[in-house]
Design a protein around this motif. Structure first.
Motif, mmCIF file in Angstrom:
data_model
loop_
_atom_site.group_PDB
_atom_site.id
_atom_site.type_symbol
_atom_site.label_atom_id
_atom_site.label_comp_id
_atom_site.label_asym_id
_atom_site.label_seq_id
_atom_site.Cartn_x
_atom_site.Cartn_y
_atom_site.Cartn_z
ATOM 1 N N GLY A 1 9.920 24.866 19.017
ATOM 2 C CA GLY A 1 8.779 23.960 19.071
ATOM 3 C C GLY A 1 7.581 24.562 19.777
ATOM 4 N N LEU B 1 8.046 18.850 7.543
ATOM 5 C CA LEU B 1 8.182 19.264 8.934
ATOM 6 C C LEU B 1 9.352 18.508 9.535
ATOM 7 N N ALA C 1 11.783 22.742 13.412
ATOM 8 C CA ALA C 1 11.333 23.065 14.772
ATOM 9 C C ALA C 1 12.279 22.414 15.775
ATOM 10 N N THR D 1 12.230 17.785 20.402
ATOM 11 C CA THR D 1 11.018 18.536 20.090
ATOM 12 C C THR D 1 9.796 17.627 20.116
ATOM 13 N N LEU E 1 5.259 26.603 17.455
ATOM 14 C CA LEU E 1 4.651 25.979 16.281
ATOM 15 C C LEU E 1 3.202 26.431 16.116
ATOM 16 N N ILE F 1 3.085 25.104 9.675
ATOM 17 C CA ILE F 1 3.135 23.671 9.385
ATOM 18 C C ILE F 1 2.529 23.383 8.015
#
Length: 208
Positions: free
Chosen positions: A179, A193, A156, A199, A182, A187
Protein backbone atom coordinates in the motif's frame (compact mmCIF):
# COMPACT_ATOMS: atom_id res chain seq x y z
CA UNK A 1 -20.44 8.72 -1.54
CA UNK A 2 -17.92 6.19 -2.85
CA UNK A 3 -18.63 2.63 -1.80
CA UNK A 4 -16.76 -0.62 -2.34
CA UNK A 5 -17.90 -4.23 -2.34
CA UNK A 6 -16.49 -6.22 0.55
CA UNK A 7 -15.44 -9.86 0.22
CA UNK A 8 -14.35 -12.21 2.97
CA UNK A 9 -11.47 -14.26 1.59
CA UNK A 10 -12.78 -17.30 3.42
CA UNK A 11 -16.50 -16.65 3.18
CA UNK A 12 -17.54 -14.83 -0.01
CA UNK A 13 -19.41 -11.53 -0.30
CA UNK A 14 -19.83 -9.48 2.88
CA UNK A 15 -21.78 -6.41 1.78
CA UNK A 16 -20.46 -2.93 1.11
CA UNK A 17 -18.35 -0.36 2.93
CA UNK A 18 -18.06 3.42 2.58
CA UNK A 19 -14.62 4.48 1.39
CA UNK A 20 -12.82 7.45 3.02
CA UNK A 21 -14.04 10.64 1.36
CA UNK A 22 -10.62 12.26 1.75
CA UNK A 23 -9.15 9.68 -0.64
CA UNK A 24 -11.93 8.45 -2.88
CA UNK A 25 -14.14 11.51 -3.34
CA UNK A 26 -11.62 14.14 -4.42
CA UNK A 27 -11.59 16.13 -7.63
CA UNK A 28 -9.95 14.16 -10.44
CA UNK A 29 -7.25 16.45 -11.80
CA UNK A 30 -6.40 15.11 -15.27
CA UNK A 31 -3.52 17.54 -15.83
CA UNK A 32 -1.72 16.44 -12.66
CA UNK A 33 -2.34 12.77 -13.51
CA UNK A 34 -0.81 13.29 -16.94
CA UNK A 35 2.35 14.91 -15.55
CA UNK A 36 2.85 12.29 -12.82
CA UNK A 37 2.22 9.30 -15.11
CA UNK A 38 4.55 10.79 -17.73
CA UNK A 39 7.27 11.19 -15.08
CA UNK A 40 6.69 7.65 -13.76
CA UNK A 41 7.09 6.09 -17.22
CA UNK A 42 10.15 8.23 -17.97
CA UNK A 43 11.77 7.16 -14.70
CA UNK A 44 11.41 3.49 -15.68
CA UNK A 45 13.69 3.99 -18.68
CA UNK A 46 17.26 2.82 -18.25
CA UNK A 47 18.68 5.28 -20.78
CA UNK A 48 21.51 2.91 -21.76
CA UNK A 49 20.92 2.82 -25.54
CA UNK A 50 24.16 3.68 -27.30
CA UNK A 51 25.78 3.47 -30.73
CA UNK A 52 29.27 4.19 -32.05
CA UNK A 53 29.85 7.49 -33.78
CA UNK A 54 32.50 8.14 -36.41
CA UNK A 55 35.05 8.87 -33.67
CA UNK A 56 34.33 5.55 -31.92
CA UNK A 57 34.64 3.00 -34.74
CA UNK A 58 38.00 1.29 -35.14
CA UNK A 59 39.25 2.44 -38.54
CA UNK A 60 42.53 3.78 -39.86
CA UNK A 61 42.71 7.55 -40.16
CA UNK A 62 44.27 7.16 -43.61
CA UNK A 63 42.47 8.75 -46.53
CA UNK A 64 40.78 5.92 -48.53
CA UNK A 65 42.01 7.19 -51.92
CA UNK A 66 43.43 10.36 -53.42
CA UNK A 67 41.32 13.48 -53.58
CA UNK A 68 41.19 14.00 -57.35
CA UNK A 69 41.36 12.03 -60.55
CA UNK A 70 39.49 8.87 -59.52
CA UNK A 71 36.03 9.90 -60.73
CA UNK A 72 34.60 9.08 -57.30
CA UNK A 73 33.24 11.38 -54.65
CA UNK A 74 35.93 12.72 -52.34
CA UNK A 75 36.29 10.89 -49.03
CA UNK A 76 38.39 11.67 -45.99
CA UNK A 77 37.85 8.66 -43.70
CA UNK A 78 36.27 5.21 -43.73
CA UNK A 79 34.63 5.98 -40.40
CA UNK A 80 32.20 8.37 -42.14
CA UNK A 81 28.52 7.49 -41.58
CA UNK A 82 27.93 7.13 -45.33
CA UNK A 83 30.41 4.23 -45.53
CA UNK A 84 29.61 0.62 -44.74
CA UNK A 85 30.59 -0.19 -41.15
CA UNK A 86 31.14 3.50 -40.52
CA UNK A 87 29.93 5.36 -37.47
CA UNK A 88 26.27 6.17 -36.90
CA UNK A 89 25.17 9.78 -37.33
CA UNK A 90 22.91 11.23 -34.64
CA UNK A 91 22.44 7.86 -32.92
CA UNK A 92 21.29 7.41 -29.29
CA UNK A 93 23.71 8.03 -26.44
CA UNK A 94 23.36 7.13 -22.74
CA UNK A 95 21.20 9.72 -21.02
CA UNK A 96 19.09 10.23 -17.93
CA UNK A 97 15.34 10.39 -18.62
CA UNK A 98 14.39 11.07 -15.00
CA UNK A 99 11.75 13.72 -14.33
CA UNK A 100 11.42 15.00 -10.79
CA UNK A 101 7.90 15.58 -9.48
CA UNK A 102 7.06 17.52 -6.30
CA UNK A 103 5.72 15.43 -3.43
CA UNK A 104 2.48 17.45 -3.27
CA UNK A 105 1.84 16.76 -6.94
CA UNK A 106 2.41 13.02 -6.41
CA UNK A 107 -0.08 13.00 -3.54
CA UNK A 108 -2.63 14.94 -5.55
CA UNK A 109 -2.24 12.50 -8.44
CA UNK A 110 -2.63 9.54 -6.08
CA UNK A 111 -5.86 10.94 -4.64
CA UNK A 112 -7.10 11.71 -8.15
CA UNK A 113 -6.40 8.15 -9.29
CA UNK A 114 -8.07 6.65 -6.19
CA UNK A 115 -11.08 8.92 -6.65
CA UNK A 116 -11.32 7.96 -10.31
CA UNK A 117 -11.56 4.30 -9.32
CA UNK A 118 -14.01 5.19 -6.56
CA UNK A 119 -16.35 7.03 -8.94
CA UNK A 120 -16.21 4.07 -11.35
CA UNK A 121 -17.09 1.59 -8.54
CA UNK A 122 -13.90 -0.28 -9.37
CA UNK A 123 -12.65 -0.66 -5.78
CA UNK A 124 -12.93 -3.96 -3.89
CA UNK A 125 -12.08 -4.53 -0.22
CA UNK A 126 -10.96 -7.96 1.00
CA UNK A 127 -11.11 -9.11 4.61
CA UNK A 128 -9.13 -11.94 6.23
CA UNK A 129 -6.69 -12.20 3.33
CA UNK A 130 -4.21 -14.87 4.35
CA UNK A 131 -2.99 -18.39 3.62
CA UNK A 132 -1.05 -20.99 5.56
CA UNK A 133 0.83 -21.99 2.39
CA UNK A 134 0.98 -20.77 -1.23
CA UNK A 135 -1.97 -22.00 -3.29
CA UNK A 136 -2.68 -20.38 -6.65
CA UNK A 137 -5.82 -22.49 -7.08
CA UNK A 138 -7.31 -21.14 -3.85
CA UNK A 139 -6.85 -17.53 -4.96
CA UNK A 140 -8.22 -18.34 -8.42
CA UNK A 141 -11.35 -19.80 -6.84
CA UNK A 142 -11.74 -16.63 -4.75
CA UNK A 143 -11.57 -14.51 -7.92
CA UNK A 144 -14.22 -16.71 -9.54
CA UNK A 145 -16.55 -16.34 -6.55
CA UNK A 146 -16.05 -12.55 -6.65
CA UNK A 147 -16.62 -12.50 -10.43
CA UNK A 148 -13.19 -10.94 -10.95
CA UNK A 149 -11.56 -13.72 -12.94
CA UNK A 150 -9.78 -12.45 -16.04
CA UNK A 151 -9.81 -8.82 -14.88
CA UNK A 152 -6.71 -6.66 -14.60
CA UNK A 153 -6.30 -6.31 -10.84
CA UNK A 154 -3.99 -4.28 -8.63
CA UNK A 155 -3.79 -6.00 -5.24
CA UNK A 156 -2.51 -3.59 -2.58
CA UNK A 157 -1.72 -5.06 0.85
CA UNK A 158 -0.62 -3.43 4.09
CA UNK A 159 2.16 -5.92 4.85
CA UNK A 160 4.11 -8.28 2.65
CA UNK A 161 2.79 -11.85 2.79
CA UNK A 162 4.97 -14.35 0.94
CA UNK A 163 2.20 -16.95 0.72
CA UNK A 164 -0.17 -14.48 -0.93
CA UNK A 165 2.56 -13.17 -3.23
CA UNK A 166 3.47 -16.68 -4.42
CA UNK A 167 -0.20 -17.50 -4.90
CA UNK A 168 -0.93 -14.57 -7.21
CA UNK A 169 2.32 -14.11 -9.12
CA UNK A 170 1.40 -16.74 -11.74
CA UNK A 171 -2.13 -15.42 -12.30
CA UNK A 172 -2.22 -13.28 -15.47
CA UNK A 173 -3.34 -9.70 -14.96
CA UNK A 174 -2.70 -9.41 -11.21
CA UNK A 175 -0.05 -7.11 -9.75
CA UNK A 176 0.90 -7.41 -6.07
CA UNK A 177 2.04 -4.21 -4.37
CA UNK A 178 2.45 -2.77 -0.90
CA UNK A 179 0.00 0.00 0.00
CA UNK A 180 2.81 2.44 0.76
CA UNK A 181 4.10 1.97 -2.81
CA UNK A 182 0.81 2.78 -4.53
CA UNK A 183 1.18 5.17 -7.44
CA UNK A 184 -1.14 6.83 -9.91
CA UNK A 185 0.10 4.84 -12.92
CA UNK A 186 -0.53 1.39 -11.43
CA UNK A 187 -3.98 2.44 -10.20
CA UNK A 188 -5.05 3.84 -13.57
CA UNK A 189 -3.54 0.88 -15.41
CA UNK A 190 -5.71 -1.62 -13.48
CA UNK A 191 -9.36 -2.40 -14.08
CA UNK A 192 -9.99 -3.19 -10.42
CA UNK A 193 -8.25 -1.87 -7.32
CA UNK A 194 -8.29 -4.57 -4.66
CA UNK A 195 -7.43 -3.42 -1.13
CA UNK A 196 -7.34 -5.17 2.20
CA UNK A 197 -9.22 -3.52 5.06
CA UNK A 198 -5.87 -2.79 6.76
CA UNK A 199 -4.62 -1.08 3.60
CA UNK A 200 -7.63 1.25 3.54
CA UNK A 201 -6.98 2.20 7.17
CA UNK A 202 -3.27 2.82 6.52
CA UNK A 203 -3.94 4.94 3.43
CA UNK A 204 -6.44 7.03 5.34
CA UNK A 205 -3.95 7.62 8.18
CA UNK A 206 -1.09 8.59 5.86
CA UNK A 207 -2.71 10.47 2.97
CA UNK A 208 -6.10 11.73 4.09
Amino acid sequence: MANAKVYDFKGGAAGEVALPAGLFECEVNRDVLYEVVRAYLANQRSGTASVKGRSDVNFSKKKPYRQKGTGRARAGARSSPIWRKGGVAFGPRPRDYRINVPRKMKRKALKSALSDKGYENSVVVVKNLGMEEPRTRVFTEFLKSAELEGRKILLAVDKYDENIYKSVRNIPGIKYILGRNLNAYDILNAEVLMLTDQTVTSLEEVFA
